[in-house]
Design a protein around this motif. Sequence first.
Motif: not given
Length: 264
Positions: A49, A55, A171, A175
Amino acid sequence: MLLAHDDASPEASPAVVLLHAGVADRRMWDPVAGHLAHTFRVVRPDLRGHGDTPLPPEEYADADDVAALLDHLEIAEAAVVGASFGGRVALELATRHPARVRQLVLLNPGLRGLDPTPDAAAFDAAEAALLDSGDVEGAVRLNVRTWLADGAALSAREALAAMQRRAFEVQLAADEAEVATGTGPRPERVEVDLSRVAVPTLVVAGGRDLDHFRNVAAHVAAHVPGAELTHLPWSAHLPALERPDAVVTLLLDALRDDPGVHAP
């Protein structure tokens, strides 16, 4: 997954691994690594990340990632220098893969299990509010303002802004993918028993850091057998960016020292 990394002076020995803060990536060590590479094999990974390491939506432990990188580089053991989040990962590596860690130097380390102080809680709330509103640049500015001392050079502020911006990009993309697919990254919590860390350990606390991290540094130093605690009154959270020359001196003194001096 192999962590993106730099490996300076691979013919040299012994090895030193530099683990970056959570607001940064391996570039935070640029002002430091070259000086260490005259004496040591210097390995700088980007943890998941951050920087050039993605990630992905899978289970992982940062300590396992670092151990896998050492395997890939055929490094049996290393001194590990960790800043903030990188300090937490260093302690997790010493817990989960103790044979891989020869020595620890922890710069304002993170640690799970200690309640945040009001200043740390206020920062977390302010950052969350900015990100929830979509103000990523505001969150970047907040991080630079919080984690660097007022006297830090403009170049250090610009470098930290670029690294934090990149971390947010990676990141936040993860998400969004998790919302779309229902599957996201699943970091494993590695519990650290400080009393079982059995390598020479130097803990560094910044006199201008948040109360929370000064408390963490004192706690780690008090509970790791034989650990030493050093205070840098001029430092906020990231001394390697604020005064890299001073950190080079500190690291050379610590890493060249007779390990028996610091042994539990």
